[in-house]
Design a protein around this motif. Structure first.
Motif, PDB file in Angstrom:
ATOM      1  N   LEU A  89     -11.936  22.208   3.553  1.00 33.89           N
ATOM      2  CA  LEU A  89     -11.416  21.051   2.824  1.00 33.89           C
ATOM      3  C   LEU A  89     -10.518  21.428   1.651  1.00 33.89           C
ATOM      4  O   LEU A  89     -10.040  20.554   0.926  1.00 33.89           O
ATOM      5  N   ASP A  90     -10.258  22.711   1.473  1.00 39.05           N
ATOM      6  CA  ASP A  90      -9.566  23.208   0.278  1.00 39.05           C
ATOM      7  C   ASP A  90      -8.187  22.593   0.058  1.00 39.05           C
ATOM      8  O   ASP A  90      -7.735  22.459  -1.090  1.00 39.05           O
ATOM      9  N   TYR A  91      -7.489  22.231   1.149  1.00 41.19           N
ATOM     10  CA  TYR A  91      -6.110  21.763   1.014  1.00 41.19           C
ATOM     11  C   TYR A  91      -5.949  20.274   1.350  1.00 41.19           C
ATOM     12  O   TYR A  91      -4.821  19.810   1.534  1.00 41.19           O
ATOM     13  N   VAL A  92      -7.060  19.560   1.409  1.00 42.83           N
ATOM     14  CA  VAL A  92      -6.993  18.135   1.768  1.00 42.83           C
ATOM     15  C   VAL A  92      -6.383  17.340   0.614  1.00 42.83           C
ATOM     16  O   VAL A  92      -6.891  17.346  -0.507  1.00 42.83           O
ATOM     17  N   LYS A  93      -5.288  16.616   0.901  1.00 46.10           N
ATOM     18  CA  LYS A  93      -4.599  15.813  -0.114  1.00 46.10           C
ATOM     19  C   LYS A  93      -4.951  14.332  -0.013  1.00 46.10           C
ATOM     20  O   LYS A  93      -4.853  13.595  -0.984  1.00 46.10           O
ATOM     21  N   ASN A  94      -5.296  13.898   1.213  1.00 47.62           N
ATOM     22  CA  ASN A  94      -5.597  12.478   1.448  1.00 47.62           C
ATOM     23  C   ASN A  94      -6.877  12.323   2.252  1.00 47.62           C
ATOM     24  O   ASN A  94      -7.058  12.994   3.284  1.00 47.62           O
ATOM     25  N   ASN A 134      -7.989  16.711  -6.874  1.00 48.74           N
ATOM     26  CA  ASN A 134      -6.742  15.932  -6.872  1.00 48.74           C
ATOM     27  C   ASN A 134      -6.518  15.164  -5.567  1.00 48.74           C
ATOM     28  O   ASN A 134      -5.449  14.596  -5.351  1.00 48.74           O
ATOM     29  N   CYS A 135      -7.512  15.152  -4.687  1.00 48.41           N
ATOM     30  CA  CYS A 135      -7.384  14.460  -3.406  1.00 48.41           C
ATOM     31  C   CYS A 135      -7.304  12.941  -3.634  1.00 48.41           C
ATOM     32  O   CYS A 135      -8.063  12.377  -4.415  1.00 48.41           O
ATOM     33  N   VAL A 136      -6.366  12.287  -2.945  1.00 45.39           N
ATOM     34  CA  VAL A 136      -6.216  10.833  -3.044  1.00 45.39           C
ATOM     35  C   VAL A 136      -7.180  10.163  -2.058  1.00 45.39           C
ATOM     36  O   VAL A 136      -7.162  10.471  -0.867  1.00 45.39           O
ATOM     37  N   LEU A 137      -8.022   9.262  -2.580  1.00 47.59           N
ATOM     38  CA  LEU A 137      -8.974   8.540  -1.735  1.00 47.59           C
ATOM     39  C   LEU A 137      -8.513   7.099  -1.535  1.00 47.59           C
ATOM     40  O   LEU A 137      -8.101   6.432  -2.495  1.00 47.59           O
ATOM     41  N   THR A 138      -8.582   6.634  -0.303  1.00 49.77           N
ATOM     42  CA  THR A 138      -8.204   5.261   0.017  1.00 49.77           C
ATOM     43  C   THR A 138      -9.249   4.660   0.939  1.00 49.77           C
ATOM     44  O   THR A 138      -9.673   5.305   1.894  1.00 49.77           O
ATOM     45  N   VAL A 169       0.814  -1.221   0.000  1.00 49.47           N
ATOM     46  CA  VAL A 169       0.000   0.000   0.000  1.00 49.47           C
ATOM     47  C   VAL A 169       0.842   1.263   0.000  1.00 49.47           C
ATOM     48  O   VAL A 169       0.539   2.229  -0.723  1.00 49.47           O
ATOM     49  N   ILE A 170       1.908   1.301   0.795  1.00 50.14           N
ATOM     50  CA  ILE A 170       2.689   2.532   0.940  1.00 50.14           C
ATOM     51  C   ILE A 170       3.184   3.075  -0.411  1.00 50.14           C
ATOM     52  O   ILE A 170       3.013   4.266  -0.695  1.00 50.14           O
ATOM     53  N   PRO A 171       3.768   2.249  -1.294  1.00 54.11           N
ATOM     54  CA  PRO A 171       4.221   2.793  -2.589  1.00 54.11           C
ATOM     55  C   PRO A 171       3.075   3.355  -3.434  1.00 54.11           C
ATOM     56  O   PRO A 171       3.260   4.358  -4.142  1.00 54.11           O
ATOM     57  N   VAL A 172       1.898   2.732  -3.358  1.00 52.70           N
ATOM     58  CA  VAL A 172       0.746   3.192  -4.152  1.00 52.70           C
ATOM     59  C   VAL A 172       0.298   4.573  -3.677  1.00 52.70           C
ATOM     60  O   VAL A 172       0.068   5.484  -4.480  1.00 52.70           O
ATOM     61  N   LEU A 173       0.185   4.761  -2.358  1.00 51.23           N
ATOM     62  CA  LEU A 173      -0.266   6.060  -1.832  1.00 51.23           C
ATOM     63  C   LEU A 173       0.804   7.135  -2.035  1.00 51.23           C
ATOM     64  O   LEU A 173       0.475   8.297  -2.263  1.00 51.23           O
ATOM     65  N   MET A 174       2.048   6.738  -1.965  1.00 48.04           N
ATOM     66  CA  MET A 174       3.112   7.716  -2.204  1.00 48.04           C
ATOM     67  C   MET A 174       3.163   8.143  -3.670  1.00 48.04           C
ATOM     68  O   MET A 174       3.683   9.214  -3.997  1.00 48.04           O
ATOM     69  N   ALA A 175       2.601   7.307  -4.545  1.00 46.99           N
ATOM     70  CA  ALA A 175       2.510   7.659  -5.969  1.00 46.99           C
ATOM     71  C   ALA A 175       1.222   8.425  -6.265  1.00 46.99           C
ATOM     72  O   ALA A 175       0.888   8.665  -7.420  1.00 46.99           O
ATOM     73  N   HIS A 176       0.491   8.797  -5.213  1.00 43.19           N
ATOM     74  CA  HIS A 176      -0.739   9.589  -5.302  1.00 43.19           C
ATOM     75  C   HIS A 176      -1.823   8.899  -6.126  1.00 43.19           C
ATOM     76  O   HIS A 176      -2.487   9.525  -6.956  1.00 43.19           O
ATOM     77  N   ILE A 234       1.817   6.293   7.365  1.00 38.89           N
ATOM     78  CA  ILE A 234       3.170   6.676   6.923  1.00 38.89           C
ATOM     79  C   ILE A 234       3.122   7.576   5.684  1.00 38.89           C
ATOM     80  O   ILE A 234       3.687   8.677   5.691  1.00 38.89           O
ATOM     81  N   PRO A 235       2.437   7.167   4.585  1.00 40.09           N
ATOM     82  CA  PRO A 235       2.387   8.076   3.422  1.00 40.09           C
ATOM     83  C   PRO A 235       1.595   9.349   3.685  1.00 40.09           C
ATOM     84  O   PRO A 235       1.926  10.411   3.127  1.00 40.09           O
ATOM     85  N   VAL A 236       0.571   9.285   4.536  1.00 41.45           N
ATOM     86  CA  VAL A 236      -0.214  10.491   4.855  1.00 41.45           C
ATOM     87  C   VAL A 236       0.672  11.516   5.563  1.00 41.45           C
ATOM     88  O   VAL A 236       0.714  12.697   5.193  1.00 41.45           O
ATOM     89  N   MET A 237       1.403  11.078   6.591  1.00 43.36           N
ATOM     90  CA  MET A 237       2.277  12.008   7.318  1.00 43.36           C
ATOM     91  C   MET A 237       3.408  12.506   6.435  1.00 43.36           C
ATOM     92  O   MET A 237       3.872  13.641   6.570  1.00 43.36           O
ATOM     93  N   ASN A 238       3.861  11.660   5.524  1.00 43.54           N
ATOM     94  CA  ASN A 238       4.943  12.036   4.623  1.00 43.54           C
ATOM     95  C   ASN A 238       4.541  13.193   3.707  1.00 43.54           C
ATOM     96  O   ASN A 238       5.402  13.939   3.230  1.00 43.54           O
ATOM     97  N   GLU A 239       3.226  13.334   3.467  1.00 48.28           N
ATOM     98  CA  GLU A 239       2.726  14.362   2.545  1.00 48.28           C
ATOM     99  C   GLU A 239       2.426  15.693   3.240  1.00 48.28           C
ATOM    100  O   GLU A 239       2.149  16.691   2.582  1.00 48.28           O
ATOM    101  N   ILE A 240       2.441  15.708   4.574  1.00 51.81           N
ATOM    102  CA  ILE A 240       2.036  16.916   5.297  1.00 51.81           C
ATOM    103  C   ILE A 240       3.084  18.022   5.166  1.00 51.81           C
ATOM    104  O   ILE A 240       4.284  17.811   5.401  1.00 51.81           O
TER     105      ILE A 240
END
Length: 453
Positions: free
Chosen positions: A146-151, A179-183, A33-40, A59-65
């Motif tokens: 919600l304007d800046y939500v990435k994940n 462009n928000c990533v949904l999981t 999962v981590i590589p997929v989320l890091m690839a947005h 891990i990928p969520v915090m990495n994007e903050i």
């Protein structure tokens, strides 16, 4: 494969933080999962409780903050207050171990709403952990931008569906940036949930973590036919036979939990109960007391199977089979965790054997046992006998008679005649059933048209 925790794309502070909390070797779900989320990329992940899925998205969520952007950048939603509290604590643990300057908010019912409003108004959190109801409330009232939500992560998605929270999630999802990533993480992917997710995810990455054993090999999983005996008395006998470190008893309704708790207390046992009918304050107090070792027995509804993580459970008893059969997996999975041995016992009567057959088809293996001399011993599995009995169930009297006669010597071709008769009988019943469904569907369409005119 290289260790994903050592990936250069992960913030060095997070990599160090993982080592501090003893996360050295990633689990399968984390590797995938981590590589997929890091690839947005959007993802739908099917993985069971205990597979390590929480850190797979943390891990990928915090990495994007972006620590300098003081707005919500990630929303993590989970369907119960208990799960939200757990997720909040795990997120804070990773943040603190990594030494990150990230603000995390916990939004859930049962907490002071006005206090939460004041906190968010004064300092916008960068990560929000929320239950669907409180999240919907804060988004609808424009308290949470919600304007800046990435994940956006939907944890325990099937439980979110079961508890009727999809409409709240739908409301929020419609307002997320494009462009928000949904999981979505889920133990199972029911059709209704799959249809909902397709609405927001165009060709998501689908990750299925195989779990061929379903039940951990560290768990002894027993099936006890109680016959005509009192279910309550058998339960009491099981609880007092081996003196478990901590026993978790599951029932289907709040009323049954109340009745069982009262019965066991009257037998001299110190028992705690957990269900949706008790107050939030009482539930938190009970959990603290259980964790402190003040109770040896806990009676609960399925909220505890999916929403509360009680450590040290050595025995699980399914007092009755849940209406949603997959909950058996979550119930039994409360014991035998972290490599420790566990024991699960499911109480049934013979007429419930069809439910057990369905569970076995899901990959759950049971060992048949009986009580003898105040201990559990193996007994003969009557699975085959039930299958033989079910062969003739539902057949017409004429066909059933032919089946009975088949045991006697007959002329060549007689068995084929029986087989054809059974097939014809079943085909006829299927036709009748299909016609009935078509008529019912027509009536429903007509009723909808009539109600619209």
């Amino acid at each position: 494969m290289n260790n994903i925790f050592e990936n250069d794309q992960i913030n060095p502070a997070i990599r160090q933080g993982l080592k501090k909390i003893n996360f050295v070797k990633p689990t399968e779900v984390q590797e995938k999962v981590i590589p997929v989320l890091m690839a947005h990329k959007n993802a739908v992940v099917q993985a069971v409780t205990g597979s390590g899925k929480t850190h797979a998205f943390l891990i990928p969520v915090m990495n994007e903050i972006d620590e300098n952007l003081k707005y919500p950048q990630a929303i993590l939603t989970t369907p119960s207050r208990e799960l939200a509290q757990q997720l909040y604590q795990v997120a804070r643990q990773l943040r603190d171990a990594a030494g990150l300057n990230i603000t995390i908010a916990h939004l859930a019912g049962g907490s002071d709403r006005e206090r939460q409003v004041d906190k968010i108004s004064a300092h916008k959190p960068q990560i929000v952990v929320a239950t669907p109801g409180r999240l919907h409330d804060f988004v609808e009232k424009k308290i949470l931008p919600l304007d800046y939500v990435k994940n956006f992560v939907i944890d325990e998605a099937d439980m979110t569906l079961d508890l009727g929270f999809l409409s709240e999630i739908d409301f929020v999802a419609q307002r997320l940036p494009q462009n928000c990533v949904l999981t979505a993480f889920s133990a199972t992917i029911p059709v209704k949930l799959a249809n909902f997710l397709r609405k927001y995810m165009a060709k998501p990455e689908t990750i299925i973590i195989d779990n061929p054993t379903v039940i951990s090999p560290t768990i002894k999983n027993d099936l006890l036919d109680i016959g005509s005996k009192s279910r309550k008395k058998i339960l009491y006998q099981l609880l007092t036979m081996g003196q478990p470190y901590l026993a978790l008893i599951f029932a289907n309704t709040k009323q049954t939990v109340d009745e069982l708790t009262e019965f066991l207390i009257n037998q001299g046992l110190k028992v705690a109960k957990i269900h949706g009918g008790i107050t939030e304050r009482e539930r938190k107090r009970t959990m603290r007391e259980v964790e402190a070792g003040q109770y040896q027995y806990v009676v609960a509804t399925d909220l505890a199977a999916r929403g509360i993580d009680i450590e040290g459970v050595s025995l699980v008893i399914n007092y009755e089979i849940p209406r949603e059969l997959e909950f058996v997996i979550h119930r039994i999975g409360r014991t035998g965790r972290n490599g420790m041995s566990g024991h699960a016992i499911t109480l049934i009567r013979e007429e419930e054997m069809n439910q057990i057959l369905k569970l076995e088809k899901m990959g759950i293996h049971f060992d048949f046992v009986e009580i003898k001399d105040n201990s559990l011993i193996p007994r003969t599995h009557y699975h085959n006998r039930k299958l033989r009995k079910s062969t003739s169930q539902g057949l017409d009297n004429k066909v059933r008679g032919m089946v009975k006669k088949a045991q006697k010597k007959r002329k060549p071709g007689y068995k084929k005649k029986i087989k054809r008769a059974i097939q014809q009988d079943r085909a006829q019943k299927n036709k009748i059933e299909q016609r009935s469904k078509i008529r019912k569907a027509k009536r429903q369409r007509k009723n909808r048209r009539d109600s619209q005119t």
